[in-house]
Design a protein around this motif. Structure first.
Motif, short mmCIF file in Angstrom:
data_model
loop_
_atom_site.label_atom_id
_atom_site.label_comp_id
_atom_site.label_asym_id
_atom_site.label_seq_id
_atom_site.Cartn_x
_atom_site.Cartn_y
_atom_site.Cartn_z
N ARG A 153 30.85 37.57 -8.74
CA ARG A 153 29.38 37.50 -8.76
C ARG A 153 29.06 36.93 -10.14
O ARG A 153 29.59 37.40 -11.14
CB ARG A 153 28.77 38.88 -8.55
N THR A 202 30.66 36.75 5.15
CA THR A 202 30.31 38.04 4.54
C THR A 202 30.55 39.12 5.57
O THR A 202 30.25 38.92 6.76
CB THR A 202 28.84 38.08 4.09
N ILE A 203 31.05 40.27 5.13
CA ILE A 203 31.26 41.37 6.09
C ILE A 203 29.92 41.94 6.54
O ILE A 203 29.85 42.66 7.52
CB ILE A 203 32.14 42.50 5.52
N ASP A 204 28.82 41.64 5.82
CA ASP A 204 27.53 42.27 6.12
C ASP A 204 26.88 41.75 7.40
O ASP A 204 26.03 42.42 7.98
CB ASP A 204 26.56 42.06 4.95
N MET A 215 29.80 49.91 4.59
CA MET A 215 29.12 48.90 3.78
C MET A 215 28.12 48.10 4.63
O MET A 215 28.00 48.32 5.83
CB MET A 215 30.14 47.97 3.15
N GLY A 216 27.49 47.13 4.01
CA GLY A 216 26.55 46.28 4.73
C GLY A 216 25.34 45.89 3.91
O GLY A 216 24.42 45.27 4.39
N ARG A 217 25.35 46.33 2.65
CA ARG A 217 24.21 46.08 1.76
C ARG A 217 22.91 46.56 2.40
O ARG A 217 22.82 47.75 2.69
CB ARG A 217 24.12 44.59 1.39
N GLU A 232 25.23 51.87 4.12
CA GLU A 232 25.06 52.17 2.68
C GLU A 232 23.63 51.91 2.18
O GLU A 232 23.18 52.54 1.25
CB GLU A 232 26.04 51.34 1.84
N HIS A 251 34.90 49.66 -0.39
CA HIS A 251 35.65 48.40 -0.43
C HIS A 251 36.89 48.41 0.44
O HIS A 251 37.47 47.34 0.68
CB HIS A 251 36.01 48.05 -1.87
N ARG A 302 36.78 45.83 3.03
CA ARG A 302 36.92 44.40 2.72
C ARG A 302 38.37 43.98 2.55
O ARG A 302 38.66 42.79 2.47
CB ARG A 302 36.14 44.06 1.43
O1 F6P Z 1 28.27 41.71 0.51
C1 F6P Z 1 29.45 42.37 0.76
C2 F6P Z 1 29.44 43.75 0.13
O2 F6P Z 1 30.69 44.37 0.40
C3 F6P Z 1 28.30 44.65 0.57
O3 F6P Z 1 28.54 45.26 1.82
C4 F6P Z 1 28.24 45.63 -0.57
O4 F6P Z 1 26.94 46.17 -0.69
C5 F6P Z 1 28.57 44.77 -1.75
O5 F6P Z 1 29.28 43.64 -1.27
C6 F6P Z 1 29.41 45.44 -2.81
O6 F6P Z 1 29.49 44.58 -3.90
P1 F6P Z 1 30.60 44.65 -5.03
O7 F6P Z 1 31.92 44.33 -4.39
O8 F6P Z 1 30.19 43.65 -6.02
O9 F6P Z 1 30.60 46.07 -5.51
#
Ligand code: F6P
Length: 323
Positions: free
Chosen positions: A72, A125-127, A169-171, A222, A253, A256
């Motif tokens: 990021r 994206t997994i979201d 997860m899923g933002r 989440e 995580h 992922r």
């Molecule tokens: O966008 C993918 C994701 O795994 C979301 O589900 C989660 O909110 C976010 O990334 C977590 O981000 P990071 O890996 O930067 O902690």
């Protein structure tokens, strides 16, 4: 000959490697050269490019994560950062860029495109929150990982007649939680798109016991107002009245990190090839996604800043099935 660059950005998603492989090999089929950019937009700003040939992407289709690394990158959100990225692309004589990533990454892709550089995005994206793709790279694998956890928790929940909560997860998007709830047979699904109070969760779980169930599972996204932490705290505070505990597992995580499923490998391969096909047609400024079983390009302008809505019928279905 064209020189293209490819990067993976934002949260990694199982299948990204399959997409990189498809980009490189489809580009080769066009007679083009591909350069991988290390660690997303950070590598673009830093000028970290490396040539990728067919062998460099061998043996990666089955691997989770991304061989290019991801990041990021707050610097890319600044005008200076984006100008430096553009300068690096020109310095390396790159003709077009492929960005494999989710919402934030495609916002960055659009910004570069608006600065006049040809960019094509790949929905990853997994979201599963991207407009322009019914399903995105990584969703199927992440869902299967969540399901394995739910299946296991159900066994121990049944042995002890306990209530469990699984946070996925899923933002800000409830897709993964909703699908995991349906496929995992959860008693309650809590997602950001539909407000559910802690009291409602308690009532649903109690009702499951009263219907004779040995287990009670709540799947919580989440991004909900009452996430795992808030729900467990509520149950603890009101234990005397509610009458039972809630044990929570946050998958985070773990979701992922898996090897991509067959579905994700094929999806990523088709989208990677689709991105090169779009560039070969002279298209840019588009996200390549999968809609109704077809690989389709959608202009960035139509997808950036938007979130794909949840199908409310699926939420109703989850409720019907939890009897
Ligand atoms: O966008 C993918 C994701 O795994 C979301 O589900 C989660 O909110 C976010 O990334 C977590 O981000 P990071 O890996 O930067 O902690």
């Amino acid at each position: 000959m064209k020189r293209i660059a490819v990067l993976t950005s934002g949260g990694d998603a199982p299948g990204m490697n399959a997409a990189i492989r498809a980009v490189v090999r489809s580009a080769l089929a066009q007679g083009w050269e591909t350069f991988g950019v290390r660690c997303g937009y950070a590598g673009l700003i830093g000028g970290h490019f490396e040539g990728l040939d067919a062998r460099a992407v061998g043996g990666i289709v089955q691997r989770g994560g991304t061989i290019l690394g991801s990041a990021r990158c707050p610097e890319f959100q600044t005008e200076d950062g984006r100008h430096e990225a553009l300068r690096q692309l020109h310095q390396q004589a790159i003709d077009a860029l492929v960005v494999i990533g989710g919402n934030g990454s495609q916002t960055g892709a659009q910004a570069l495109f608006q600065m006049g550089f040809p960019v094509v995005g790949i929905a990853s994206t997994i979201d599963n929150d991207l407009v322009g793709s019914d399903i995105t790279i990584g969703v199927d694998t992440a869902l299967n990982i969540a399901l394995e956890a739910i299946d296991r928790l159900k066994i121990t929940a049944s042995s002890h007649h306990r209530a469990f909560l699984v946070e996925v997860m899923g933002r800000n998007c409830g897709y993964l939680a909703l699908m995991a709830g349906i496929a995992g047979g959860a008693e309650v699904v809590v997602i950001p798109e539909i407000e559910t109070t802690p009291e409602q969760v308690a009532e649903e779980l109690r009702a499951a016991y009263e219907r004779g169930k040995a287990h009670a599972i709540a799947v919580v996204a989440e991004g909900t107002r009452y996430d795992a932490e808030a729900l467990v705290a509520y149950f603890r505070e009101h234990h005397a009245r509610i009458g039972f505990d809630l044990r929570a597992t946050t998958l985070g995580h773990v979701q992922r990190g898996g090897a991509p499923t067959a579905y994700d490998r094929v999806l990523a391969t088709r989208l990677g090839a689709g991105a090169i096909a779009a560039l070969a047609r002279g298209e840019a400024g588009v996200l390549v996604g999968m809609e109704q079983g077809r690989v389709v390009p959608t202009p960035f302008a139509a997808i950036v800043g938007r979130q794909k809505p949840i199908d409310p019928e699926l939420f109703t279905l989850a409720r019907i099935l939890n009897q």
